[in-house]
Design a protein around this motif. Structure first.
Motif, short mmCIF file in Angstrom:
data_model
loop_
_atom_site.label_atom_id
_atom_site.label_comp_id
_atom_site.label_asym_id
_atom_site.label_seq_id
_atom_site.Cartn_x
_atom_site.Cartn_y
_atom_site.Cartn_z
N ALA A 152 15.69 -18.41 -31.49
CA ALA A 152 16.39 -17.16 -30.53
C ALA A 152 16.86 -16.16 -31.80
CB ALA A 152 17.80 -17.67 -30.29
N HIS A 153 16.62 -14.86 -31.51
CA HIS A 153 16.82 -13.94 -32.35
C HIS A 153 18.14 -13.29 -32.36
CE1 HIS A 153 16.72 -10.99 -29.09
NE2 HIS A 153 15.48 -11.48 -28.63
N SER A 154 19.01 -13.66 -31.38
CA SER A 154 20.29 -12.84 -31.25
C SER A 154 21.24 -14.07 -30.90
CB SER A 154 20.26 -11.70 -30.12
OG SER A 154 19.57 -10.80 -30.69
N TYR A 155 21.25 -14.78 -29.88
CA TYR A 155 22.17 -15.81 -29.28
C TYR A 155 21.75 -16.97 -28.75
CZ TYR A 155 22.66 -14.19 -24.82
OH TYR A 155 22.43 -13.91 -23.51
N LEU A 207 30.79 -21.46 -24.86
CA LEU A 207 30.39 -21.69 -26.43
C LEU A 207 29.14 -21.09 -26.73
CD1 LEU A 207 30.81 -23.77 -28.91
CD2 LEU A 207 29.28 -25.35 -27.87
N VAL A 208 29.54 -20.13 -27.59
CA VAL A 208 28.08 -19.33 -27.97
C VAL A 208 27.73 -19.31 -29.48
CG1 VAL A 208 27.25 -16.81 -28.05
CG2 VAL A 208 28.61 -17.81 -26.14
N PHE A 209 26.49 -19.15 -29.82
CA PHE A 209 26.11 -19.21 -31.18
C PHE A 209 25.37 -17.90 -31.46
CE2 PHE A 209 25.94 -23.52 -29.60
CZ PHE A 209 26.75 -23.96 -30.41
N ALA A 210 26.06 -17.05 -32.39
CA ALA A 210 25.54 -15.59 -32.12
C ALA A 210 25.09 -15.21 -33.70
CB ALA A 210 26.68 -14.51 -31.84
N ASN A 211 23.84 -14.75 -33.60
CA ASN A 211 23.27 -14.07 -34.87
C ASN A 211 23.51 -12.34 -34.89
OD1 ASN A 211 21.64 -14.56 -37.07
ND2 ASN A 211 19.81 -13.61 -36.19
N ILE A 212 24.21 -12.04 -34.11
CA ILE A 212 24.52 -10.48 -33.93
C ILE A 212 25.90 -10.40 -33.51
CG2 ILE A 212 22.31 -9.59 -33.98
CD1 ILE A 212 22.71 -8.90 -30.94
#
Length: 305
Positions: A152-155, A207-212
């Motif tokens: 994933a690039h964002s989330y 539950l969120v995993f975020a890159n941005i």
């Protein structure tokens, strides 16, 4: 300014492949043609610039993998929203060509990644050729060993927040419209339970995993100064709570933003029931009794833009 790692020398691309959906409800075909024309007119060197329309869902993965798999300094551009770009990123990563570079030209509904990471008009950035690397999220969902990793690039999201984000993308702009969307989505939502790495069973609403730090145009997931190249990602947790509290928290995300969230390099849990999840807005699912691991892939993706 984003803290991606910028290489000193400008990259000259041996080929440029522009991938787009010809049946897009937006203006992807027109934007792809415009980019082709701009690059043909402005690049200071000769290169093969190809327009590649997709034919079906998932086709962008195949096209990107094929383009990057030819080797060399290839640039693969996705003219799309976040979902289309996700396919291109995965295709390039699966090709195993470290010289391959990605870029996204925003088209469609969800353009969070382009909005957050973009530094200048794409044609100008490609002409300058300055490549930088960003982190990716990598998720393991109990697949066979011979299946490629999923990025994933964002989330990556489970539960309420990604569901709301998807619904927000379907609606119009403006805080009032977003609040109505949140309320409607919230009324249909049910919490989910997982077993965390300490062995305890816990119930969550989201539950969120975020890159941005942002998603769905206006929802601010974290006030932390997190960049998509810091070697970590943010974990945004909504433990199960009374509905009025969940609603207030969700509304705050779409208006004021959430407070600073914890940053980690990996996160693991086990599903108790089949569980849907979203990767950059694309809906997928994982079976029951599967150990899910989300981890940061540091500086995994070279990009321009």
């Amino acid at each position: 300014m984003n803290q991606e790692h910028v290489k000193d020398s400008a990259r000259i691309f041996t080929s440029i492949v522009i991938i787009f959906n010809p049946n897009s409800t937006g203006d992807a075909p027109e934007l792809a043609q415009q980019l082709h024309s701009k690059l043909s007119a402005t690049l200071s060197y000769q290169t093969d610039i190809t327009l590649q329309p997709t034919e079906h869902a998932g086709h962008a993965v195949e096209l990107a993998r094929e383009a990057a798999g030819k080797g060399g300094d290839v640039l693969v551009v996705s003219v799309s929203g976040d979902g289309g770009y996700n396919e291109v990123v995965n295709g390039v990563m699966h090709a195993g060509n470290p010289q391959a570079v990605c870029a996204v030209l925003a088209a469609g509904n969800a353009n969070d990644h382009s909005r957050i990471t973009g530094t200048k008009p794409l044609a100008e950035a490609i002409a300058e050729g300055h490549v930088r690397n960003i982190d990716l999220l990598r998720i393991h969902t109990g697949k066979n060993e011979d299946e490629p990793d999923e990025y994933a690039h964002s989330y990556i999201g489970f539960g309420l927040t990604p569901v709301i984000a998807t619904e927000l993308e379907k609606g119009g702009k403006g805080a009032i419209t977003e609040m109505v969307t949140v309320i409607k989505t919230f009324s249909k939502f049910q919490p989910f339970a997982i077993r965390q790495s300490d062995g305890k069973r816990r119930k969550f609403d989201s539950l969120v995993f975020a890159n941005i730090p942002e998603m769905a145009k206006y929802a601010t997931l974290s006030e932390a100064d997190n960049h998509p190249s810091d070697g970590k990602f943010e974990v945004i947790v909504f433990p199960h709570m009374p509905k009025w509290r969940v609603l207030l928290t969700a509304l705050r995300a779409t208006t004021q933003g959430l407070v600073e969230q914890p940053s980690v390099s990996s996160y693991e849990f086990t599903t108790l029931k089949p569980l849907p999840y979203q990767v950059d807005g694309e809906v997928k699912s994982v079976e029951a009794d599967v150990t899910v691991r989300v981890e940061c892939a540091p500086s995994a993706l070279p990009i321009v833009g």
